[in-house]
Design an enzyme around this catalytic site. Structure first.
Site, PDB file in Angstrom:
ATOM      1  N   ALA A  50       0.860  -1.193   0.000  1.00 18.08           N
ATOM      2  CA  ALA A  50       0.000   0.000   0.000  1.00 18.08           C
ATOM      3  C   ALA A  50       0.893   1.239   0.000  1.00 18.08           C
ATOM      4  O   ALA A  50       1.921   1.271   0.667  1.00 18.08           O
ATOM      5  CB  ALA A  50      -0.895  -0.004   1.232  1.00 18.08           C
ATOM      6  N   LYS A  78      -6.059   3.709  -4.561  1.00 22.89           N
ATOM      7  CA  LYS A  78      -6.277   3.860  -3.112  1.00 22.89           C
ATOM      8  C   LYS A  78      -6.604   5.313  -2.784  1.00 22.89           C
ATOM      9  O   LYS A  78      -5.819   6.213  -3.077  1.00 22.89           O
ATOM     10  CB  LYS A  78      -5.001   3.422  -2.371  1.00 22.89           C
ATOM     11  CG  LYS A  78      -5.050   3.610  -0.877  1.00 22.89           C
ATOM     12  CD  LYS A  78      -3.767   3.145  -0.205  1.00 22.89           C
ATOM     13  CE  LYS A  78      -3.766   3.529   1.266  1.00 22.89           C
ATOM     14  NZ  LYS A  78      -2.453   3.305   1.898  1.00 22.89           N
ATOM     15  N   VAL A 186      26.803 -10.876  -0.568  1.00 28.65           N
ATOM     16  CA  VAL A 186      27.942 -10.087  -0.076  1.00 28.65           C
ATOM     17  C   VAL A 186      28.452 -10.756   1.196  1.00 28.65           C
ATOM     18  O   VAL A 186      27.688 -10.964   2.143  1.00 28.65           O
ATOM     19  CB  VAL A 186      27.518  -8.626   0.224  1.00 28.65           C
ATOM     20  CG1 VAL A 186      28.647  -7.861   0.892  1.00 28.65           C
ATOM     21  CG2 VAL A 186      27.064  -7.932  -1.050  1.00 28.65           C
ATOM     22  N   ILE A 347       7.518   2.968   1.783  1.00 31.01           N
ATOM     23  CA  ILE A 347       7.923   3.196   0.392  1.00 31.01           C
ATOM     24  C   ILE A 347       8.152   4.692   0.170  1.00 31.01           C
ATOM     25  O   ILE A 347       9.092   5.100  -0.510  1.00 31.01           O
ATOM     26  CB  ILE A 347       6.885   2.584  -0.576  1.00 31.01           C
ATOM     27  CG1 ILE A 347       6.986   1.048  -0.480  1.00 31.01           C
ATOM     28  CG2 ILE A 347       7.093   3.069  -2.007  1.00 31.01           C
ATOM     29  CD1 ILE A 347       5.942   0.284  -1.260  1.00 31.01           C
TER      30      ILE A 347
HETATM   31  C1  LIG Z   1       4.788  -6.536   7.643  1.00 34.54           C
HETATM   32  C2  LIG Z   1       5.217  -5.426   6.745  1.00 34.54           C
HETATM   33  C3  LIG Z   1       4.269  -4.783   5.955  1.00 34.54           C
HETATM   34  C4  LIG Z   1       4.647  -3.707   5.145  1.00 34.54           C
HETATM   35  N1  LIG Z   1       3.705  -3.039   4.428  1.00 34.54           N
HETATM   36  C5  LIG Z   1       4.057  -1.916   3.760  1.00 34.54           C
HETATM   37  C6  LIG Z   1       3.105  -1.146   3.045  1.00 34.54           C
HETATM   38  O1  LIG Z   1       1.929  -1.492   2.973  1.00 34.54           O
HETATM   39  N2  LIG Z   1       3.522  -0.017   2.440  1.00 34.54           N
HETATM   40  C7  LIG Z   1       4.818   0.393   2.483  1.00 34.54           C
HETATM   41  O2  LIG Z   1       5.142   1.461   1.964  1.00 34.54           O
HETATM   42  N3  LIG Z   1       5.750  -0.363   3.078  1.00 34.54           N
HETATM   43  C8  LIG Z   1       5.408  -1.489   3.722  1.00 34.54           C
HETATM   44  N4  LIG Z   1       6.363  -2.227   4.342  1.00 34.54           N
HETATM   45  C9  LIG Z   1       7.753  -1.878   4.187  1.00 34.54           C
HETATM   46  C10 LIG Z   1       8.247  -2.386   2.828  1.00 34.54           C
HETATM   47  O3  LIG Z   1       8.007  -3.769   2.739  1.00 34.54           O
HETATM   48  C11 LIG Z   1       9.728  -2.106   2.676  1.00 34.54           C
HETATM   49  O4  LIG Z   1       9.969  -0.758   2.921  1.00 34.54           O
HETATM   50  C12 LIG Z   1      10.154  -2.401   1.276  1.00 34.54           C
HETATM   51  O5  LIG Z   1       9.805  -3.697   0.903  1.00 34.54           O
HETATM   52  C13 LIG Z   1      11.644  -2.219   1.132  1.00 34.54           C
HETATM   53  O6  LIG Z   1      12.364  -3.261   1.656  1.00 34.54           O
HETATM   54  P1  LIG Z   1      13.923  -3.261   1.419  1.00 34.54           P
HETATM   55  O7  LIG Z   1      14.184  -3.220  -0.048  1.00 34.54           O
HETATM   56  O8  LIG Z   1      14.524  -2.200   2.252  1.00 34.54           O
HETATM   57  O9  LIG Z   1      14.386  -4.652   2.048  1.00 34.54           O
HETATM   58  P2  LIG Z   1      14.177  -6.163   1.531  1.00 34.54           P
HETATM   59  O10 LIG Z   1      12.945  -6.366   0.763  1.00 34.54           O
HETATM   60  O11 LIG Z   1      14.401  -7.005   2.746  1.00 34.54           O
HETATM   61  O12 LIG Z   1      15.391  -6.396   0.534  1.00 34.54           O
HETATM   62  C14 LIG Z   1      16.693  -6.615   0.989  1.00 34.54           C
HETATM   63  C15 LIG Z   1      17.542  -7.007  -0.184  1.00 34.54           C
HETATM   64  O13 LIG Z   1      18.897  -7.109   0.256  1.00 34.54           O
HETATM   65  C16 LIG Z   1      19.441  -8.316  -0.230  1.00 34.54           C
HETATM   66  N5  LIG Z   1      20.504  -8.732   0.669  1.00 34.54           N
HETATM   67  C17 LIG Z   1      20.487  -8.800   2.014  1.00 34.54           C
HETATM   68  N6  LIG Z   1      21.665  -9.246   2.472  1.00 34.54           N
HETATM   69  C18 LIG Z   1      22.442  -9.447   1.379  1.00 34.54           C
HETATM   70  C19 LIG Z   1      23.761  -9.938   1.177  1.00 34.54           C
HETATM   71  N7  LIG Z   1      24.527 -10.321   2.196  1.00 34.54           N
HETATM   72  N8  LIG Z   1      24.222 -10.018  -0.074  1.00 34.54           N
HETATM   73  C20 LIG Z   1      23.462  -9.652  -1.138  1.00 34.54           C
HETATM   74  N9  LIG Z   1      22.211  -9.201  -1.018  1.00 34.54           N
HETATM   75  C21 LIG Z   1      21.710  -9.112   0.233  1.00 34.54           C
HETATM   76  C22 LIG Z   1      18.273  -9.275  -0.255  1.00 34.54           C
HETATM   77  O14 LIG Z   1      18.528 -10.357  -1.105  1.00 34.54           O
HETATM   78  C23 LIG Z   1      17.185  -8.351  -0.799  1.00 34.54           C
HETATM   79  O15 LIG Z   1      17.293  -8.294  -2.199  1.00 34.54           O
HETATM   80  C24 LIG Z   1       5.997  -3.321   5.118  1.00 34.54           C
HETATM   81  C25 LIG Z   1       6.956  -4.019   5.862  1.00 34.54           C
HETATM   82  C26 LIG Z   1       6.574  -5.050   6.680  1.00 34.54           C
HETATM   83  C27 LIG Z   1       7.609  -5.774   7.485  1.00 34.54           C
END
Ligand SMILES: Cc1cc2nc3c(=O)[nH]c(=O)nc-3n(C[C@H](O)[C@H](O)[C@H](O)COP(=O)(O)OP(=O)(O)OC[C@H]3O[C@@H](n4cnc5c(N)ncnc54)[C@H](O)[C@@H]3O)c2cc1C
Length: 506
Positions: A50, A78, A186, A347
């Protein structure tokens, strides 16, 4: 002074691919290289469906065609969030994205006139005065221009989309524009022995990926920002005790609603996010008040369609990395902090971080003043979002479970306490510098949660009683006309941007 040239993004979740897409679009790959490293073995958090209207700005910078985007991410539109059982069991209110009322006489917000009107006997349900709230109630949606008389702005909206197809969409977008993806885990980081700057990350297969600037999008673990730089973490769980979520998609059983639903539960709350091909659901809770198994079980019992997977448990701590930018490393996404998804802000915070990085974009040797400015501005942004989310828990009549007793009686940050005090006295919900949320948002949530102002701004008394009645009737009629002219949300999607079968099956 040397220019920054090679950008390395660690992580390919929503954070990593949003950063890659913005870099590819804004900087291009003539003068910069953009390399994204991600590990399929580790995977992504896979939720985050969302959004809020600021995403329109992000899509506009990318030059995305809206209907193509909606089709390819199985998205719906939305108009806001419906909150059920938050003030007390049986209550509900809507937090709309739109403007409350219309400009009546300048000077003070419409809500002051409305408060006066309610105090003299008007209907205290504000949804007739916010086009987005009225349209959501009736399941309607369309993009609209501003009204011809300029009184009503265009309908304000965001999207609900499939997190997996969204990351894939941005990946295609970024790769087409020259970003390079490297698969691998990594396992090590090389730092300059004098400056401490990161020079390269090393992958499990021995590959070395060198760069000038590193964006840490590695998720909760904060591989670089915490693993290397020990940036520290401000733990906010005394204000936001939820630390778990059980998430599960289910079959869609009705036309998708143009809004997200948040229902307060015994030890947290449940989300329901309608997409074109399925409905996303989750129970965000605190494990001191309900176990993971029980929360998952309750979630399954409360779905409105057949579950499409087993519930997945996600664990987190509310809070923020003390420093989001250290030397040549910037944390974006979950690595920079996490506030539960009650107002769908994560996001947006990704987008904000990357856009601020552009604003403060450094030379290869980073000026620490830029870092300080960035960190301070992001602190302010996080603090405002934090306060807004805490307000949903603090301002409630619920005391029916130990979880709600804790929330209702907890102390809150001084910044929020001051805001609540002013609102209680005179409905003042002023947007502060750096605050993401508008006066309408603060008003809708505080009023909806049950904080009823004792008075309103004195300027609202400048209208006579007749003028007030006339103004209210005029605004309500204008909003009614707008809503009457809208098609149903389902019809709009069907006509303009229904997902293709391949995307639907994704
Ligand atoms: C329960 C829940 C509900 C949510 N709902 C919403 C919502 O409705 N709206 C909203 O705006 N946000 C929401 N969020 C937040 C949203 O999901 C995140 O902000 C968004 O998905 C970004 O995640 P990210 O890319 O930071 O991390 P992640 O999706 O965890 O990605 C991390 C990346 O790093 C990589 N990685 C990690 N370690 C290594 C390594 N050692 N070597 C190589 N690669 C590595 C992984 O492979 C992956 O590709 C929610 C979060 C949660 C927990």
């Amino acid at each position: 002074m040397q220019q920054m040239k090679d950008i390395v993004i660690v992580g390919g979740g929503t954070g990593g691919w949003m950063a890659a897409a913005l870099f590819a679009r804004v900087f291009g790959t003539q003068a910069h290289s953009i390399t994204l490293v991600e590990s399929e073995e580790i995977g992504t958090v896979g939720v985050g469906e969302a959004t809020i209207p600021t995403i329109m700005q992000f899509n506009a910078i990318l030059g995305i065609d809206e209907f193509e985007f909606v089709r390819e991410t199985n998205a719906t539109f939305k108009l806001g969030i419906e909150f059920i059982d938050w003030r007390q069991t049986g209550s509900s209110y809507f937090h709309p994205f739109g403007l409350f009322g219309a400009n009546i006489k300048g000077g003070v917000g419409f809500m002051n006139y409305w408060l006066r009107w309610v105090q003299s006997g008007g209907n205290p349900d504000f949804s007739d005065f916010i086009a987005e709230a009225a349209a959501a109630r009736e399941g309607k949606f369309a993009r609209t221009p501003a009204s011809p008389d300029g009184k009503l702005p265009p309908v304000n909206y965001a999207y609900q989309f499939d997190a997996a197809t969204y990351a894939a969409y941005l990946r295609r977008y970024s790769e087409r524009r020259g970003a390079v993806r490297r698969e691998g885990r990594v396992v090590d980081v090389e730092q300059n022995s004098e400056t401490g700057y990161i020079e390269a990350v090393k992958l499990a297969d021995g590959t070395r990926v060198a760069g000038d600037f590193f964006i840490d999008c590695s998720g909760f673990r904060g591989l670089l920002i915490e693993g290397v730089f020990k940036a520290g973490f401000d733990d906010w769980s005394h204000w936001l005790p939820n630390n778990r979520a059980a998430a599960v998609p289910c079959e869609r059983v009705e036309d998708p609603t143009p809004f997200t639903r948040s229902t307060a539960r015994e030890a947290g709350w449940q989300w329901r996010i309608p997409l074109q091909h399925r409905t996303g659901n989750g129970y965000v809770f605190c494990d001191s008040y309900i176990s993971e198994d029980e929360a998952a079980q309750k979630l399954l019992e409360r779905l409105d369609g057949k579950p499409l997977a087993d519930p997945k448990i996600l664990r987190f701590t509310a809070g923020k990395r003390r420093l989001g930018w250290v030397k040549n490393c910037l944390a974006v996404g979950l690595s920079s902090g996490f506030l539960e998804p009650l107002e769908s802000t994560s996001i947006h915070l990704i987008q904000l971080a990357v856009m601020k990085l552009f604003e403060f974009f450094p030379m290869r040797e980073v000026n620490p003043v830029l870092i300080d400015m960035y960190n301070r501005e992001m602190d302010v942004a996080y603090d405002h979002v934090r306060d807004f989310i805490i307000a949903h828990y603090k301002v409630t009549d619920r005391e029916d479970t130990p979880f709600w007793q804790y929330c209702r009686n907890m102390s809150v940050p001084d910044s929020l306490a001051a805001k609540l005090e002013l609102f209680r006295e005179r409905g003042e919900a002023r947007k502060m510098p750096g605050d993401l949320f508008s006066e309408t948002s603060w008003f809708a949530v505080l009023y909806g949660q049950g904080l009823i102002p004792q008075s309103y701004h004195p300027i609202a008394n400048a209208l006579s009683e007749d003028e007030l009645q006339l103004a209210m009737a005029g605004v309500r009629t204008a909003i009614r006309h707008r809503v009457d002219s809208l098609p149903s949300h389902a019809d709009f999607i069907e006509r303009c941007c229904a997902a293709r079968p391949a995307a639907t099956a994704a």
